[in-house]
Design a protein around this motif. Structure first.
Motif, mmCIF file in Angstrom:
data_model
loop_
_atom_site.group_PDB
_atom_site.id
_atom_site.type_symbol
_atom_site.label_atom_id
_atom_site.label_comp_id
_atom_site.label_asym_id
_atom_site.label_seq_id
_atom_site.Cartn_x
_atom_site.Cartn_y
_atom_site.Cartn_z
ATOM 1 N N PHE A 32 29.148 39.437 50.869
ATOM 2 C CA PHE A 32 29.640 39.689 49.534
ATOM 3 C C PHE A 32 31.035 40.606 50.030
ATOM 4 O O PHE A 32 32.100 40.362 49.474
ATOM 5 N N LEU A 33 30.637 41.687 50.888
ATOM 6 C CA LEU A 33 31.592 42.605 51.211
ATOM 7 C C LEU A 33 33.000 41.639 51.921
ATOM 8 O O LEU A 33 34.161 42.047 51.650
ATOM 9 N N LEU A 34 32.421 40.902 52.877
ATOM 10 C CA LEU A 34 33.393 40.097 53.665
ATOM 11 C C LEU A 34 34.428 39.508 52.522
ATOM 12 O O LEU A 34 35.488 39.366 52.756
ATOM 13 N N GLU A 35 33.565 38.819 51.659
ATOM 14 C CA GLU A 35 34.548 37.907 50.656
ATOM 15 C C GLU A 35 35.239 38.879 49.981
ATOM 16 O O GLU A 35 36.503 38.480 49.711
ATOM 17 N N ARG A 36 34.835 40.195 49.470
ATOM 18 C CA ARG A 36 35.699 40.888 48.813
ATOM 19 C C ARG A 36 36.731 41.316 49.342
ATOM 20 O O ARG A 36 38.037 41.675 48.873
ATOM 21 N N GLN A 37 36.659 41.885 50.691
ATOM 22 C CA GLN A 37 37.695 42.185 51.737
ATOM 23 C C GLN A 37 38.709 41.089 51.684
ATOM 24 O O GLN A 37 40.012 41.670 51.474
ATOM 25 N N GLN A 38 38.433 39.968 51.869
ATOM 26 C CA GLN A 38 39.373 38.945 52.116
ATOM 27 C C GLN A 38 40.150 38.779 50.748
ATOM 28 O O GLN A 38 41.465 38.550 50.796
ATOM 29 N N SER A 39 39.476 38.890 49.702
ATOM 30 C CA SER A 39 40.056 38.592 48.387
ATOM 31 C C SER A 39 40.853 39.804 48.019
ATOM 32 O O SER A 39 42.249 39.441 47.675
ATOM 33 N N LEU A 40 40.506 40.828 48.594
ATOM 34 C CA LEU A 40 41.579 42.126 48.290
ATOM 35 C C LEU A 40 42.926 41.821 49.098
ATOM 36 O O LEU A 40 44.028 42.156 48.672
ATOM 37 N N LEU A 41 42.666 41.443 50.107
ATOM 38 C CA LEU A 41 43.629 41.271 51.284
ATOM 39 C C LEU A 41 44.877 40.071 50.331
ATOM 40 O O LEU A 41 46.067 40.607 50.378
ATOM 41 N N CYS A 42 44.069 39.171 50.101
ATOM 42 C CA CYS A 42 44.854 38.072 49.550
ATOM 43 C C CYS A 42 45.409 38.597 48.141
ATOM 44 O O CYS A 42 46.794 38.258 47.765
ATOM 45 N N GLN A 43 44.916 39.576 47.569
ATOM 46 C CA GLN A 43 45.396 39.768 46.128
ATOM 47 C C GLN A 43 46.475 40.642 46.147
ATOM 48 O O GLN A 43 47.607 40.575 45.478
#
Ligand code: ADP
Length: 655
Positions: A32-43
């Protein structure tokens, strides 16, 4: 046994399962953290790009304002206004239709009978620009919104209608003086040149404006200027799932568009601003407009409807991912129907409505979004999935180990229990076996000692019984002693060359009287030639005695016992002593078990035959110590056949 199982469950199974559960949970959190990190980066990327797009449009808006200023620099503004459609199109490529309208709502350009596009524009926007109808528009001018809000508040308190506020009396006032500080700042560069010229006039206008704005009469109705509420976004970004908040209403907001249209007349919308952007949806098609007014002629509004495809072309260069992320994400400018207008990777395709992350551009391009799609969506979950798989395998292995471990524990416990039972049986069997011959020996020796038996034949028979029982006792004690020696590894063999024919003959001669006295017939089939082996003669004789004794014990009425000796040459030279009886035979399935220590296929109670379960164990151990074996096979026609096989020695070895 139940206790052991309970201890096992509490001490091993439960902690292992809890640990496995914790591991699965931590893995899930990690993913979940990994996906969230990636999503924040893309966001961050899409947010930045959406800002850049809005910034580019604002720059174009200023460019337009500059064009207007240039066109009207040395000419009378109204004269330019009348020809504004053709003049702006000639000078500025983004313009599709140019328009000029007075604050009173008179449209100077385009003419109602001009070219087709202009006519269409007139039809679509004439009533709105002429302040005859309110339209639903997205207004990208914060200052206008502020002004409207301020004016609305003032009007409510003063009871003044908005129409009157922007009516003829308002025209006399200089709009620049009313513009909010934000608007002033925003328009500073464009108006810098003109402001210097008009500053004196503006000052006096400021003063006169305060006096000329008439008092308000009535509050504006909701229908003249109202927000229609939030609409759903056209895309459903996956990243929303990584940010689930506890508050359901916050979650709902993520699916709603942040841009909200306002319903108002043109004059109300522009307020006191000097320029701005407007967006409208006409027949579900987005129309963008820039407008600008001159400081020296504030009641003239110059505007242009933009050529949307050229605007998109203009934005094309912006929609590019940074080199570091180019292989990972594809950035797309999505239109208000979630269709791709610009795609950063040629040939890329995806479910456009399900981007990884997306950011709305805002009022400048309402319901358009900058969306980011993962080029390889599986990559994100791949690492997590590998970890999940490894953990799954680890847990499966753990469970397997627990299963196998428990099975082994149960098995060994069962074996221990069985052994314990067999040992108890052994003790009772041995005690019984000791007691029976001892009783006979004592009874007959007492009879003889008391001199009560005078008959010589009887005396002889009693003495024979005493001898046989003593021999039986000796055998039993020998077996027990041998067993304990074998178990402790203390048993010593005296290997020497010996002749099996001779050994069997002697053993049979010793055992025969006992057998014959019990009514048995012992057939002995021996070769004429010696059969040389290297071994411990006493130990080998004990094996033969044990086999003969068993043949007697388990004869079950079959009174013929055969002993054979033969030398075989294949596959290797070996000698075989076979003891055959016509007794009960070994029950099916116990052929190998009878060689285990304490194992008895015929238990004492049901068969009435006493035994310790050690005879065959010892026989096999002795045979194996000589490089041979003892095996059982059922005898054809009923009964048993036990074979002692030994490797034969070469004559030289026999010496
Ligand atoms: P014991 O005879 O003292 O019980 P053994 O080790 O000599 O112990 O034999 C093990 C078991 O093998 C016996 O209990 C019996 O059930 C079976 N058995 C041995 N010899 C024979 C035989 N000749 N016929 C049938 N069963 C036999």
């Amino acid at each position: 046994m139940k206790k052991v199982a309970l201890v096992f469950v509490i001490a091993v199974l439960v902690p292992s399962l809890v640990l496995a559960w914790l591991a699965v949970r931590s893995l899930r959190d990690q993913q979940f953290l990994l996906e969230r990190q990636q999503s924040l980066l893309c966001q961050r990327v899409t947010d930045g790009l959406a800002n850049e797009v809005a910034g580019r449009l604002a720059a174009r808006q200023q460019e337009f304002a500059g064009q207007v200023e240039n066109l009207t620099a040395n000419q009378e503004a109204r004269a330019v206004g009348v020809q504004f459609d053709s003049r702006i199109r000639k000078n500025w490529a983004l313009a599709e239709v140019g328009f000029c309208v007075t604050l009173a709502g008179k449209i100077l350009s385009p003419a109602a009978n001009a070219r087709t596009e202009a006519q269409m524009f007139y039809l679509d926007n004439g009533a709105f620009l002429g302040n005859r109808e309110a339209a639903e528009v997205y207004n990208n001018s914060l200052s206008t919104a502020n002004n409207l809000a301020n004016l609305t508040r003032n009007n409510v308190s003063q009871g003044l209608a908005l129409n009157d506020v922007y009516g003829s009396s308002f025209k006399a006032a200089a709009p620049a003086s009313l513009a909010a500080p934000v608007a002033r700042q925003k328009m500073e560069p464009v108006r810098a040149a003109t402001r210097a010229l008009d500053s004196d006039k503006l000052k006096s206008d400021d003063a006169s404006q305060a006096a000329t704005v008439p008092p308000a009469r009535e509050a504006p109705s909701q229908s003249t200027f109202s927000n229609r509420g939030q609409q759903a976004r056209k895309v459903n970004p996956q990243s929303v799932n990584f940010e689930t908040s506890k508050d359901a209403s916050v979650d709902e907001q993520k699916y709603l568009s942040k841009v909200i249209p306002a319903e108002a007349e043109f004059r109300q919308l522009i307020g006191n601003d000097m320029d701005g952007m407007l967006a409208r949806f006409l027949q579900n098609k987005l129309t963008l407009m820039f407008w600008h007014r001159l400081n020296r002629e504030p009641d003239l509004i110059f505007g242009a409807q933009l050529n949307l495809s050229r605007v998109v072309d203009d934005l094309r260069g912006l929609v590019q991912a940074e080199p570091a992320m180019r292989d990972e994400i594809c950035l797309v400018l999505l239109d208000d129907n979630a269709r791709p207008a610009v795609v950063s990777r040629p040939g890329f395709s995806a479910n456009w409505k399900r981007p990884f992350v997306a950011t709305e551009i805002g009022d400048a391009l309402p319901h358009w979004e900058i969306a980011a799609y993962l080029v390889n969506p599986a990559q994100l979950t791949q690492a997590a999935q590998t970890a999940k798989l490894s953990l799954g395998l680890f847990i499966a292995l753990l469970l397997l180990a627990i299963g196998v471990g428990s099975w082994l524990i149960v098995r060994s416990l069962n074996a221990e229990l069985k052994l314990a039972r067999q040992k108890t049986d052994f003790v009772s069997n041995v005690s019984h076996e000791l007691k029976t011959p001892l009783t006979s020996i004592r009874m007959f020796s007492e009879l003889l000692a008391e001199g009560r038996v005078t008959d010589a034949a009887k005396q002889h028979s009693y003495l024979n019984i005493i001898t046989a029982e003593a021999a039986r006792l000796t055998r039993l004690i020998n077996n027990v002693l041998d067993f304990s020696r074998l178990e402790s590894g203390e048993k010593k063999y005296h290997f020497q060359p010996c002749d099996l024919t001779d050994l069997v003959r002697q053993t049979v001669a010793t055992f025969r009287p006992h057998l014959e006295s019990s009514g048995f017939k012992l057939e002995c089939e021996l070769p004429d030639a010696p059969v040389p082996v290297r071994g411990d003669a006493d130990a080998l004789a004990q094996v033969v005695v044990n086999l003969l004794s068993n043949a007697e014990k388990y004869s079950n009425g079959g009174k013929v016992i055969t002993i054979q000796l033969a030398a075989q040459q294949t596959p290797l030279p070996y000698a075989e002593i076979r003891v055959l009886d016509r007794g009960t035979g070994v029950p099916r399935g116990s052929g190998e078990k009878i060689f285990e220590k304490f194992y008895r296929a015929h238990d004492s109670l049901s068969s009435g035959v006493q035994g310790s379960g050690l005879g065959l164990t010892i026989a096999r151990q002795i045979a194996r110590a000589h490089g041979g074996d003892v095996v059982y096979e059922p005898r054809a026609g009923g009964g048993s056949c036990f074979s002692l096989r030994l490797p034969t020695a070469t004559p030289a070895a026999t010496g």
